[in-house]
Design an enzyme around this catalytic site. Structure first.
Site, PDB file in Angstrom:
ATOM      1  N   ASP A 135       0.790  -1.232   0.000  1.00 50.97           N
ATOM      2  CA  ASP A 135       0.000   0.000   0.000  1.00 50.97           C
ATOM      3  C   ASP A 135       0.821   1.279   0.000  1.00 50.97           C
ATOM      4  O   ASP A 135       0.255   2.370  -0.127  1.00 50.97           O
ATOM      5  CB  ASP A 135      -0.948   0.000   1.205  1.00 50.97           C
ATOM      6  CG  ASP A 135      -2.035  -1.045   1.065  1.00 50.97           C
ATOM      7  OD1 ASP A 135      -2.577  -1.176  -0.050  1.00 50.97           O
ATOM      8  OD2 ASP A 135      -2.335  -1.739   2.053  1.00 50.97           O
ATOM      9  N   ASP A 196      -6.170  -4.747  -6.288  1.00 49.72           N
ATOM     10  CA  ASP A 196      -5.892  -3.379  -5.829  1.00 49.72           C
ATOM     11  C   ASP A 196      -4.442  -2.954  -6.115  1.00 49.72           C
ATOM     12  O   ASP A 196      -4.131  -1.779  -6.256  1.00 49.72           O
ATOM     13  CB  ASP A 196      -6.117  -3.248  -4.314  1.00 49.72           C
ATOM     14  CG  ASP A 196      -7.287  -4.044  -3.763  1.00 49.72           C
ATOM     15  OD1 ASP A 196      -7.637  -5.079  -4.356  1.00 49.72           O
ATOM     16  OD2 ASP A 196      -7.829  -3.642  -2.729  1.00 49.72           O
TER      17      ASP A 196
END
Ligand code: GLY
Length: 418
Positions: A135, A196
């Site tokens: 992330d 993602d």
């Protein structure tokens, strides 16, 4: 900022220009896009939606800034049970609120907003050293990435380059992917990659350009190709999680974590994939990514369970539809991606992408989804779904929904003839 095809796009890449014949590009794009300009010029509902959305975003962002001003190191996550839920810089959502502030500064040009954006961006400085999840791309590129784009500050650039190096440590050359998470769901996953992760590639593409080190872009391209091969089904819907066998390098499991079921289409994941492949086409000029993005867009836009107001349910295959939750984050990410796709695609389909995003933005800017001033804990949109199977963040505001909504408003605003 680059001006291309008459649009001012949020891009720093010129590869497409280099690869295409300038004449064909300009003639083709001009012919294809003139109707969009003319249409948009007279598009009062769209103009009103953008104005309303941006004005509300400013008001809400200030409410949020006030709530957080004395809470050093904290960043917004969601608002539930009447309380603002915050996180440290190490949560995957930490960069979205600073990113909203940068976009609003870009729109209003007010130096006080720049100072505010810098204040919240600097709360993420330590993230550059994170190597424990994928992330870091989301976190740094939305905050420092927008900050660097708008200020050119070298200290921001350094943070981004260090962050890209940290992210690259997650690359496995046998699997040809970046590992998303370190947790394994009790040993079920060997090397989990989630859809993602396509979003984190933008940081690597940036680092390749800024440092001149092509290893960053090679990793991003390998990851994008591997994901295209293993995450996508024949209908261009995507699995959420693909776990790879670390000995053979091949997928050993395809399943969901945040969606309804392993074979369903988790709505936000579909939007991440769309956005990711549009971005990779913008950054590389490789038509393979454009084709992939167009297929995903078609799958979503024509999905029988896409509601008429164009705000997806949290998963396209929940049996409870229509008696289930919408997810504004899936809509906002999709709208932003479709706007960019409409600018990059030179086929007649381009206008259909823009039309779809237009409807999404008008709906998101209506009372149903846009928070009343001073409400919603300072978040901009209502009705997001974070992780329904985990019974977490259901029908709540989400900082990433706000970020991609504001990005989409800013992108669409640039397409309107002033
Ligand atoms: N990247 C995590 C999510 O979309 O919920």
């Amino acid at each position: 900022m680059k001006i291309r095809n008459g649009f001012i796009l949020n891009t720093r890449n010129e590869n497409i220009m280099k690869r295409s014949s300038l004449l064909i590009l300009l003639v083709g794009a001009f012919a294809a896009l003139i109707p969009l300009f003319l249409k948009n010029k007279e598009d009062k509902p769209l103009k009103e939606a953008i104005e309303r959305g941006l004005q509300r975003a400013e008001k809400q962002a200030l409410v949020m800034a006030d709530s957080l001003k004395n809470r050093e190191g904290r960043l917004p996550k969601t608002f539930s049970n009447g309380r603002l839920q915050t996180c440290s810089c190490y949560d995957w959502v930490s960069g979205f609120y600073p990113g909203v502030l940068w976009y609003l500064y870009e729109e209003n040009g007010n130096e006080e907003w720049k100072a505010l954006a810098d204040k919240f961006t600097s709360r993420l400085k330590a993230v550059q050293h994170v190597t424990t999840n994928h992330d870091v791309g989301f976190m740094l590129y939305c905050s420092y990435g927008n900050g660097f784009r708008l200020t050119g500050r070298d200290d921001y650039r350094q943070v981004l380059l260090t962050g890209a190096k940290s992210l690259s440590t997650r690359y496995n050359p046998l699997i040809k992917s970046l590992r998303s998470w370190d947790f394994t769901r009790n040993g079920l996953w060997q090397f989990p990659v989630i859809i993602d992760n396509m979003m984190n590639l933008e940081l690597l593409m940036f680092a390749a350009k800024e440092s001149g080190d092509s290893r960053f872009s090679e990793i991003a391209e390998e990851h994008a190709r591997t994901t295209m091969k293993n995450h996508y089904r024949d209908d261009f819907s995507s699995y959420h999680v693909v776990s790879y066998d670390t000995i053979s390098g091949l997928p050993h499991l395809k399943m969901t974590h945040q969606g309804y079921s392993d074979e369903s289409s988790w709505a936000r994941g579909q939007s991440w994939g769309l956005y990711g492949y549009v971005m990779m086409f913008r950054e590389t000029g490789n038509e393979v990514y454009l084709r992939q993005a167009k297929h995903i867009a078609d799958y979503l836009m024509r999905h029988p369970n896409m509601p008429s107001d164009k705000i997806p349910y949290w998963d396209y295959n929940v049996p409870d539809i229509p008696d289930t939750y919408r997810d504004v984050s899936a809509a906002a990410i999709m709208a932003s991606a479709l706007i960019e796709l409409s600018c990059l695609d030179e086929s007649p389909a381009a206008s259909s992408y823009l039309d779809f995003a237009r409807e999404q933005l008008i709906t998101l800017s209506s009372d149903e989804y846009l928070a009343e001033e001073g409400s919603n804990g300072g978040f901009i949109l209502k009705h997001g779904v974070g992780f329904l199977p985990g019974n977490s963040e259901i029908d709540v505001p989400l900082s990433y929904a706000d970020y991609y909504y504001v990005e989409a408003l800013v992108r669409m605003n640039r397409l309107l003839v002033k």
